[in-house]
Write a protein that holds these residues in place. Structure first.
Motif, PDB file in Angstrom:
ATOM      1  N   GLN A 104      28.717 -43.674  49.983  1.00 31.06           N
ATOM      2  CA  GLN A 104      28.110 -44.903  50.690  1.00 31.06           C
ATOM      3  C   GLN A 104      26.625 -44.903  50.450  1.00 31.06           C
ATOM      4  OE1 GLN A 104      27.848 -47.777  51.597  1.00 31.06           O
ATOM      5  NE2 GLN A 104      29.769 -47.788  52.745  1.00 31.06           N
ATOM      6  N   VAL A 105      26.023 -45.928  50.496  1.00 31.37           N
ATOM      7  CA  VAL A 105      24.367 -46.034  50.647  1.00 31.37           C
ATOM      8  C   VAL A 105      23.908 -45.175  51.955  1.00 31.37           C
ATOM      9  CG1 VAL A 105      24.408 -48.383  49.440  1.00 31.37           C
ATOM     10  CG2 VAL A 105      24.316 -48.221  52.019  1.00 31.37           C
ATOM     11  N   ARG A 106      22.683 -44.867  51.608  1.00 33.76           N
ATOM     12  CA  ARG A 106      21.841 -44.022  52.515  1.00 33.76           C
ATOM     13  C   ARG A 106      22.369 -44.411  53.778  1.00 33.76           C
ATOM     14  NH1 ARG A 106      16.581 -44.695  51.864  1.00 33.76           N
ATOM     15  NH2 ARG A 106      17.101 -46.366  50.144  1.00 33.76           N
ATOM     16  N   THR A 107      22.372 -43.512  54.987  1.00 36.36           N
ATOM     17  CA  THR A 107      22.477 -43.822  56.214  1.00 36.36           C
ATOM     18  C   THR A 107      21.526 -44.723  56.789  1.00 36.36           C
ATOM     19  OG1 THR A 107      21.696 -41.950  57.168  1.00 36.36           O
ATOM     20  CG2 THR A 107      23.906 -42.047  57.271  1.00 36.36           C
ATOM     21  N   SER A 108      20.261 -44.607  56.378  1.00 36.87           N
ATOM     22  CA  SER A 108      18.966 -45.578  56.974  1.00 36.87           C
ATOM     23  C   SER A 108      19.281 -47.031  56.497  1.00 36.87           C
ATOM     24  CB  SER A 108      17.719 -44.900  56.299  1.00 36.87           C
ATOM     25  OG  SER A 108      17.872 -44.621  55.069  1.00 36.87           O
ATOM     26  N   VAL A 109      20.080 -47.241  55.380  1.00 40.44           N
ATOM     27  CA  VAL A 109      20.123 -48.602  54.746  1.00 40.44           C
ATOM     28  C   VAL A 109      21.613 -49.318  55.117  1.00 40.44           C
ATOM     29  CG1 VAL A 109      18.251 -48.596  53.256  1.00 40.44           C
ATOM     30  CG2 VAL A 109      20.628 -48.000  52.416  1.00 40.44           C
TER      31      VAL A 109
ATOM     32  N   ASP B 245      22.787 -54.491  53.649  1.00 39.85           N
ATOM     33  CA  ASP B 245      23.161 -55.184  52.162  1.00 39.85           C
ATOM     34  C   ASP B 245      22.239 -54.433  51.039  1.00 39.85           C
ATOM     35  OD1 ASP B 245      24.615 -57.131  53.670  1.00 39.85           O
ATOM     36  OD2 ASP B 245      22.850 -58.337  53.982  1.00 39.85           O
ATOM     37  N   ALA B 246      22.373 -53.144  51.080  1.00 39.38           N
ATOM     38  CA  ALA B 246      21.720 -52.426  50.249  1.00 39.38           C
ATOM     39  C   ALA B 246      22.756 -52.636  48.984  1.00 39.38           C
ATOM     40  CB  ALA B 246      21.458 -51.041  50.539  1.00 39.38           C
ATOM     41  N   PHE B 247      21.979 -51.993  47.653  1.00 34.94           N
ATOM     42  CA  PHE B 247      22.638 -52.149  46.575  1.00 34.94           C
ATOM     43  C   PHE B 247      23.759 -51.487  46.397  1.00 34.94           C
ATOM     44  CE2 PHE B 247      22.806 -50.416  42.063  1.00 34.94           C
ATOM     45  CZ  PHE B 247      23.401 -51.477  41.440  1.00 34.94           C
ATOM     46  N   GLN B 248      24.811 -52.186  45.948  1.00 35.26           N
ATOM     47  CA  GLN B 248      26.127 -51.467  45.853  1.00 35.26           C
ATOM     48  C   GLN B 248      26.611 -50.966  47.215  1.00 35.26           C
ATOM     49  OE1 GLN B 248      26.170 -48.580  42.545  1.00 35.26           O
ATOM     50  NE2 GLN B 248      27.058 -50.128  41.141  1.00 35.26           N
TER      51      GLN B 248
ATOM     52  N   GLY C 140      30.208 -49.302  46.888  1.00 38.12           N
ATOM     53  CA  GLY C 140      30.318 -50.689  46.554  1.00 38.12           C
ATOM     54  C   GLY C 140      31.551 -50.948  45.718  1.00 38.12           C
ATOM     55  N   PRO C 141      31.372 -51.387  44.646  1.00 37.62           N
ATOM     56  CA  PRO C 141      32.234 -51.876  43.560  1.00 37.62           C
ATOM     57  C   PRO C 141      33.290 -50.536  43.226  1.00 37.62           C
ATOM     58  CG  PRO C 141      30.312 -51.641  42.307  1.00 37.62           C
ATOM     59  CD  PRO C 141      29.799 -51.542  43.667  1.00 37.62           C
ATOM     60  N   GLY C 142      32.545 -49.373  43.240  1.00 39.38           N
ATOM     61  CA  GLY C 142      33.494 -48.213  42.708  1.00 39.38           C
ATOM     62  C   GLY C 142      34.658 -48.011  43.981  1.00 39.38           C
ATOM     63  N   ALA C 143      34.234 -48.209  44.992  1.00 37.27           N
ATOM     64  CA  ALA C 143      35.159 -48.094  46.348  1.00 37.27           C
ATOM     65  C   ALA C 143      35.983 -49.247  46.319  1.00 37.27           C
ATOM     66  CB  ALA C 143      34.225 -48.028  47.531  1.00 37.27           C
TER      67      ALA C 143
END
Lengths: 179, 604
Positions: free
Chosen positions: B101-106, B110-113, B75-78
């Motif tokens: 990156q957020v977990r592959t399952s989500v 629009d997961a958090f970050q 997210g914002p870090g990237a």
């Protein structure tokens, strides 16, 4: 009007792009065209006989220099294996259209004649409309569409050009077509 | 051994010879940071903003030629890395950015970050990849490094979902890390690639026929490590060398055959040389618009040999007479063998005459100017310091006055022109070159864009010396508004800035202010003795100073403005004491053109 068509044809190129069958490759190619300001006239993508490779056929407008840049920039994408320009090659080009046209009872005979002349097929029929399937080069499709407009086209979709070189030559999967 | 993706990542980085990671933690990279906790041979540098991490990796890479590595969360870090990645991309700098990156399952929910960082960075990376299975991680890292450093270098990005860095598989880096990367669709020219014989023959012939040749050398010569070859070719043929902003250092700038930078703010004599040349040998340069101005009027009388590793650069802007695709060092090595030696000719004398007629000048009134400060940096640091710059007037002054005697001594954001680049890039360069002094020349505008990295410098004892050329305005924009927008100064006033001396002290560094030449010299000498913390010298210069020479955007050498032209003309136009205004532009330009034309005539 015919002059403008000729001018357009001179500038129109059909290129085939072999790419790795990865998600996101289409976005890379489309993004490249958008970013560099090249206009895509039509684009057709599908997997090839090798499931790891997809084949894109892209029709673009532009002069020789623009096409050279497009080819080189496409070749820079890591997932692009090969770019072939069919403009100077004897190649078969095909486009397929599905046309839903008004077909009131008193017009059906005429429409069926047109379809026959263009070697199309009527693949669906209701009391008010036909769906016509027709295959061919761009010009042929443009013509039948023009003729059918007289009856009222309700809906239409075209696949965009796909192309293949005549003869035994293939767009080989290995090696890159640079310079 | 059973290893997590995070451990595998570090094993792979170690295998690639990575010594420094510039990064910032976050939720999606927790497993990676957990592995870093146990890792003592790769140094992790905790930055204060991810943009700083990407610029530090860039500065590390530019000053060494090695691949710089930065790390950020999802997210914002990237997205905070993006400016740094784009900066590296425009200047062909090898960098690997690793993002969580957020977990592959989500993914896609629009997961958090969550941010689609591979989508976002598609046009600003050479290649990028989202790794969806831990089994693919090692090969993804190997490819990222291979692609970043081979051919025309550039940044790559590997996006690693949380579960991929957490999941465990059996892994042995010795057997499971690809020793060779083979990507069938990626075959860049290499340092030992084939040299195109026919094109070489043509090039040799053009050089033999040329009466007024010029070597125009860009960043590609730095990337391929071709300083010796550029110099040898110049010496064998007595062809004078002009360099681009990124080509600085491709030849020792004090070499008698070096004529400095060309382009918008290049040396007048370098521009006259290119404009009157009958042969332009472009070496690892890309005919950027800041070099060519109006392409239609650029080097019109010259035939062009274009040597570049990237086939797409050939004919992108200018159609060369002889294109040569290949590694610059490799091509030049062969060219030196084949080309006939030439004596210096009247053409060399002509350029030297121009050099005397149109020298770089700044007011010699005893006041403190940026140009003076840069000359003092050269001198006090024995022409040995690495110079990193920000972007704006100070950058152009540095390009003109800082003399490189070696490649990778000059670190600047050329293509993207990224304000805020200088300080973190300098810090990155200092980590890579602990035995060298690193100077960051910045402006009061640029420095505030990444000033938080002073804290990073303090924490790690990085003695980067930042000279802020402080004119209390956004000088380059103000210069354009003065020259081309009727002195309608819009949003360029920076009178309200922090006290930079107090600010650096608050960050734990050393602050000094210089308003005179003596104070500046003293401050630099004192700074030289500080070796364990950052130094900031607030170098106060007049607000209205401008960068000369200047070829207005999209114009040609004919429209080049020299300092004395404009100042004199302004003075003469307004001998009655009125202030000069935009309406005088045409008259000024007419007279300037005459000065330029005189220069051109003397070429005959």
């Amino acid at each position: 009007m015919s002059n403008t068509i000729v001018a357009q044809l001179q500038q129109q190129h059909t290129i085939t792009v072999l790419v790795d069958n990865h998600p996101g490759v289409l976005a890379r190619v489309a993004g490249l065209f958008a970013r560099r300001g090249y206009n895509i006239e039509s684009l057709a993508v599908s997997v090839t006989d090798n499931p790891e490779i997809s084949r894109m056929t892209i029709v673009v407008n532009g002069d020789h220099r623009v096409l050279e840049q497009i080819t080189k920039q496409l070749n820079k994408l890591v997932e692009v294996t090969k770019v072939v320009d069919y403009t100077e090659t004897a190649a078969v080009e095909r486009d397929l259209a599905l046309i839903k046209v008004n077909a009131e009872a008193h017009h059906r005979g005429e429409i069926m004649q047109i379809v026959e002349i263009f070697r199309g097929r009527i693949i669906d029929m209701s009391d008010k409309a036909f769906i016509i399937e027709v295959t061919g080069g761009t010009e042929k499709l443009d013509k039948i569409i023009h003729l059918l407009e007289a009856y009222g086209i309700r809906e239409m979709v075209r696949t965009g050009i796909i192309a293949m070189a005549r003869g035994s030559k293939t767009a080989s999967r290995t090696g890159r077509d640079t310079e | 051994m059973l290893m997590s993706g995070a451990q595998i990542l570090l094993e792979c980085l170690r295998k690639e010879g990575v010594t420094h990671i510039f990064g910032y933690p976050g939720g999606a990279v927790l497993p990676i940071y957990d592995a870093i906790f146990d890792c003592h041979d790769i140094k992790h540098i905790l930055v204060r903003h991810e943009q700083g991490a990407s610029h530090m990796a860039d500065g590390f890479a530019r000053s060494t030629g090695k691949v710089g590595v930065c790390l950020a969360t999802s997210g914002p870090g990237a997205t905070n890395l993006v400016t740094g990645i784009a900066t590296a991309y425009m200047d062909s700098i090898p960098m690997v950015a690793i993002t969580g990156q957020v977990r592959t399952s989500v993914i896609g929910k629009d997961a958090f970050q969550e941010a689609d960082i591979t989508g976002i960075t598609m046009p600003i990376t050479k290649h990028n990849r989202l790794v969806k299975r831990v089994e693919d991680l090692a090969s993804a890292i190997a490819e990222a490094f291979y692609i970043a450093k081979t051919g025309r270098p550039g940044p790559t990005l590997v996006d690693i979902p949380l579960d991929v860095s957490r999941n465990q598989i059996e892994f042995d880096v010795e057997t499971d890390y690809p020793k060779q990367v083979n990507i069938p669709s990626y075959r860049p020219a290499g340092p030992s690639g084939r040299v195109p014989d026919l094109q070489m023959k043509k090039a040799v012939q053009l050089i033999a026929e040329a009466e007024r040749p010029v070597l125009y050398v860009g960043g590609g010569a730095i990337a391929s490590g071709a300083q010796a070859e550029v110099t040898a070719l110049a010496e064998r043929t007595n062809i004078l060398v002009t360099t681009t902003l990124l080509g600085k250092g491709a030849i020792d700038e004090t070499h008698p055959l070096a004529i400095g930078m060309l382009g918008m703010h290049g040396n007048a004599y370098a521009n006259h040389a290119v404009n009157n040349a009958d042969l332009l040998i472009a070496v690892g340069a890309r005919f950027d618009d800041r070099v060519t101005g109006n392409v239609e009027k650029f080097a019109v009388g010259a035939r062009i040999i274009h040597i570049d590793i990237d086939p797409a650069e050939i004919g992108k802007v200018i159609q060369p007479d002889v294109p040569i695709v290949g590694d610059v060092k490799n091509i030049l090595t062969e060219l030196i063998k084949q080309v006939q030696p030439r004596e210096a000719t009247a053409w060399n004398d002509q350029i030297m005459e121009w050099k005397e007629a149109f020298p770089l000048v700044y007011p010699n009134d005893g006041n403190l100017y940026a140009e003076y400060a840069i000359e003092q940096v050269n001198e006090i640091f024995d022409h040995d310091a690495i110079m990193a710059t920000d972007v704006g007037q100070h950058q152009m002054w540095a390009a003109q006055y800082f003399k490189c005697n070696r490649p990778r001594q000059w670190i600047t954001s050329g293509g993207l022109g990224t304000m805020g680049f200088g300080l973190p890039a300098a810090i990155g360069a200092q980590f890579a070159n602990p035995e060298k002094r690193v100077i960051c020349l910045s402006g009061d505008g640029s420095i505030q864009m990444c000033i938080q990295e002073l804290m990073t410098a303090t924490v790690y004892g990085v003695p980067v010396i930042t000279v802020i050329v402080n004119n209390r305005s956004l000088g380059m924009v103000r210069q354009w508004q003065e020259m081309f927008y009727e002195e309608r100064y819009s949003a360029v006033d920076l009178q309200a800035s922090p006290d930079f001396v107090k600010l650096v002290e608050a960050y734990g560094g050393v602050g000094m202010r210089a308003t005179t030449r003596e104070q500046l010299r003293d401050a630099l000498v004192k700074a030289k003795d500080v070796t364990d913390r950052p130094v900031v010298i607030d170098c106060v210069i007049p607000t209205m100073e401008k960068v000369y020479p200047m070829i207005p955007s999209g114009q040609s050498v004919k429209e080049m403005m020299l300092r004395h032209d404009l100042e004199q003309v302004k003075a003469s136009v307004h001998a009655d004491g009125e202030t000069w205004s935009f309406s005088d532009e045409e008259r000024v330009l007419e007279q300037v053109v005459e000065v330029g034309a005189t220069g051109a005539e003397s070429a005959e």
